[in-house]
Design a protein around this motif. Structure first.
Motif, PDB file in Angstrom:
ATOM      1  N   ALA A  77     -22.475  17.303 -44.328  1.00 40.98           N
ATOM      2  CA  ALA A  77     -21.520  16.292 -43.874  1.00 40.98           C
ATOM      3  C   ALA A  77     -21.600  16.105 -42.360  1.00 40.98           C
ATOM      4  O   ALA A  77     -21.543  14.977 -41.854  1.00 40.98           O
ATOM      5  N   TYR A  80     -24.785  14.140 -41.425  1.00 36.28           N
ATOM      6  CA  TYR A  80     -24.594  12.717 -41.725  1.00 36.28           C
ATOM      7  C   TYR A  80     -23.657  12.071 -40.697  1.00 36.28           C
ATOM      8  O   TYR A  80     -23.871  10.929 -40.268  1.00 36.28           O
ATOM      9  N   PHE A  81     -22.614  12.799 -40.309  1.00 40.54           N
ATOM     10  CA  PHE A  81     -21.671  12.285 -39.309  1.00 40.54           C
ATOM     11  C   PHE A  81     -22.384  12.039 -37.982  1.00 40.54           C
ATOM     12  O   PHE A  81     -22.210  10.996 -37.340  1.00 40.54           O
ATOM     13  N   TYR A  86     -21.908   7.128 -42.560  1.00 47.21           N
ATOM     14  CA  TYR A  86     -20.561   7.462 -43.020  1.00 47.21           C
ATOM     15  C   TYR A  86     -20.396   7.377 -44.542  1.00 47.21           C
ATOM     16  O   TYR A  86     -19.602   8.128 -45.120  1.00 47.21           O
ATOM     17  N   MET A  89     -21.747  10.573 -45.756  1.00 45.84           N
ATOM     18  CA  MET A  89     -20.814  11.632 -45.346  1.00 45.84           C
ATOM     19  C   MET A  89     -19.640  11.719 -46.318  1.00 45.84           C
ATOM     20  O   MET A  89     -19.294  12.805 -46.801  1.00 45.84           O
ATOM     21  N   THR A 155     -14.793  20.803 -43.720  1.00 42.01           N
ATOM     22  CA  THR A 155     -15.078  19.386 -43.507  1.00 42.01           C
ATOM     23  C   THR A 155     -14.472  18.897 -42.201  1.00 42.01           C
ATOM     24  O   THR A 155     -15.135  18.216 -41.401  1.00 42.01           O
TER      25      THR A 155
END
Length: 446
Positions: A77, A80-81, A86, A89, A155
Motif C-alpha cells: 500500500a 502504491y501511495f 490510488y 492502493m 495502513t
C-alpha cells in the motif's frame, strides 16, 4: 504535496514528526499490556500473575501474526501511495483487511479447540494453568479485533498518518485500565477479568479505526470505482505479508518455547521472567517506532523511485536510536529493582526479583545491538526484502532456543538471558551486510 507524503522536501523533520506518534503508540501499547500484569499482580496473587504471564506469551504469538500480516500488506500500500496509484492502493487495503479478518476467525476457532493441549505443551506450571486457560480463552475471542486493528494501523502508518493509531490506542488503554480495575479489583475476576477488559477495549479501538479508515480513503481520488476485494492482489499481498508473519510468528513462538524452559523452574521464576519481558517491551518501544517510521519512508520512496533519500533517513534513524539506547540502558541498569518490583507488587519474592533483575540488568548493556537490528528490519521491510529479514531473525531465535535448552538445565536459569545479545549480534551482522550491499533496492513489491 499530500499530507503524509515522505517522498519530497526535507528528511529529518518530517521523519521525526512522523516517528513521534509511533513512539507514543508503542509506549501506550506496552501500557496496555502492562495493565493486566500490574493489576493482577497486586490484587489477584502470584498464581494469577504467573497465569497471565504464561497467557501473555501465547497471546503475543497471535498479536505478532497480526502485526506481521499488517506490516507486510502496508508495504505494498505504501509503495502504491508513493507512486500515486490510488486505485491500486485502496484495493490493496480493502483486500488485505478482508483476507486477514477471515484468517483471524479460522485461527481463533482452531486455537479454542486445542487450547488445553497448547498450554500443556508449553509446560505451564500446574498452579497457574487454570488462570492461563481462563485468560487465553477470552483473549482468543478477540482475535478478529486484533487482526483488524493492526491491519488498519499499519495502513495509516504506510500513508504517513501515524497520529491516528495513537489516538485509538489512547482510547483503548483508557478503557482497558478502567475495565481492569472494575473486573479484577471490584469483582475479583482474576485473569479472566483482565482478559475480558482487554478484548472489550480492543473491540472499541478496532471499530473506531475502521470508521476513520473509510473517511480517510475517500480523500484519495482514483480513476474509477474501486473494488472492495481483488483476488489478483491477494498473491502480491501474501508474498509480502506471509514472510513477515512467519518471521514474527516464529520469533514469538520461539520466545514462548524459551519461556517453557523457564516454566520448569516454577511459578516464582515465571513471575520474575514475565516482569522482565514487560520491561523488554517498554525499552523496545522507541526502537520499534524508529523502525516503523523508516519502513514507511523506504516504501514510499521506493514507490517514487527516490532511492537517494533512503541512506540519509537511515543515518538519521541510527543517530536517534543511539540516543535512546543511552537513556534506556542507563535507566534499566540504575533502576531495575524498582522496575521489576512495580510489576511484582505485593507478590515480591527473592527468586522472582533475582530472575527479573538478572535478565533486565544484563540485557540492558546490549541494547545498541537490539536497536541496530530493529533499524535494519525497517529498511528491509520497507523495501519488501522479506527473505533475508526472515532468515536473520530466525537465526537470532535459533541461537536463543538452543542455548536455553542445552545449557539452562546445567548452569541455571541465567543462561537463558546470556544468549539474548548473541542472537541480536548474529542478526545485526546478517542484516547489516544486506543493507550495505544495496541489493534490497532491486526488490519490486508492486
Amino acid at each position: 504535496m499530500n499530507k503524509g507524503n515522505l517522498t519530497e522536501g526535507p528528511i529529518a523533520k518530517p521523519l521525526v514528526v512522523f516517528m513521534l506518534p509511533l513512539l507514543l503508540s508503542n509506549i501506550l501499547q506496552q501500557l496496555y499490556n502492562m495493565a493486566d500484569t500490574i493489576i493482577v499482580g497486586r490484587f489477584a496473587g502470584i498464581e494469577a500473575l504467573a497465569g497471565v504471564g504464561a497467557g501473555y506469551s501465547l497471546s503475543n504469538v497471535y498479536i505478532t501474526v497480526a502485526l506481521g500480516l499488517g506490516i507486510g500488506a502496508s508495504v505494498l500500500a505504501g509503495q502504491y501511495f508513493g507512486a500515486g496509484r490510488y486505485d491500486d492502493m485502496k484495493r490493496t487495503i480493502s483486500t488485505s483487511l478482508l483476507t486477514f479478518v477471515l484468517s483471524a476467525v479460522v485461527l481463533m476457532t482452531l486455537s479454542l479447540v486445542f487450547l488445553r493441549q497448547i498450554l500443556t505443551a508449553l509446560r505451564v506450571p500446574s498452579d497457574a494453568f487454570e488462570s492461563a486457560y481462563d485468560y487465553m480463552k477470552i483473549i482468543l475471542l478477540g482475535l478478529p479485533f486484533v487482526f483488524a486493528y493492526n491491519d488498519i494501523a499499519s495502513t495509516f502508518n504506510a500513508l504517513g498518518k501515524s497520529k491516528y493509531p495513537l489516538a485509538f490506542l489512547v482510547v483503548s488503554v483508557f478503557f482497558n485500565v478502567i475495565l481492569d480495575l472494575l473486573f479484577v479489583v471490584r469483582f475479583s475476576m482474576g485473569a479472566f477479568g483482565a482478559a475480558l477488559a482487554t478484548v472489550i477495549a480492543q473491540g472499541i479501538s478496532a471499530a473506531l479505526s475502521f470508521v476513520l479508515l473509510l473517511v480517510e480513503l475517500a480523500h484519495y481520488q482514483g480513476q474509477g470505482r474501486t473494488r472492495i476485494f481483488d483476488a489478483s492482489l491477494v498473491r502480491k499481498i501474501l508474498n509480502l505479508a506471509i514472510p513477515s508473519m512467519v518471521c514474527n510468528t516464529v520469533i514469538s513462538f520461539g520466545m514462548m518455547v524459551v519461556q517453557a524452559a523457564v516454566n520448569v523452574f516454577g511459578s516464582e521464576y515465571l513471575a520474575g521472567y514475565a516482569a522482565a519481558m514487560r520491561i523488554d517491551g517498554i525499552t523496545a518501544a522507541p526502537y520499534v517506532a524508529i523502525s516503523s517510521a523508516l519502513s514507511a519512508f523506504v516504501a514510499q520512496n521506493i514507490g517514487a523511485k527516490k532511492y537517494d533519500r533512503i541512506p540519509k533517513a537511515l543515518h538519521i534513524s541510527t543517530a536517534i536510536m543511539v540516543g535512546f539506547t543511552v537513556v534506556l540502558g542507563g535507566s534499566v541498569i540504575l533502576f531495575k529493582r524498582q522496575m521489576i518490583g512495580a510489576f511484582l507488587g505485593g507478590t515480591v519474592s527473592e527468586i522472582a526479583m533475582f530472575v527479573g533483575c538478572g535478565y533486565a540488568g544484563f540485557c540492558s548493556w546490549f541494547f545498541v545491538l537490539l536497536g541496530l537490528k530493529i533499524v535494519f528490519d525497517g529498511i528491509l521491510r520497507g523495501a519488501g526484502d522479506m527473505k533475508l529479514f526472515m532468515i536473520a531473525n530466525v537465526v537470532n531465535l535459533a541461537i536463543r532456543i538452543s542455548v536455553s535448552y542445552a545449557l539452562s538445565p546445567i548452569y541455571g536459569v541465567q543462561v537463558i538471558w546470556y544468549a539474548v545479545p548473541i542472537g541480536w549480534a548474529a542478526c545485526v551482522i546478517m542484516e547489516g551486510i544486506r543493507v550495505a550491499s544495496g541489493k534490497w533496492k532491486t526488490i519490486k513489491a508492486m
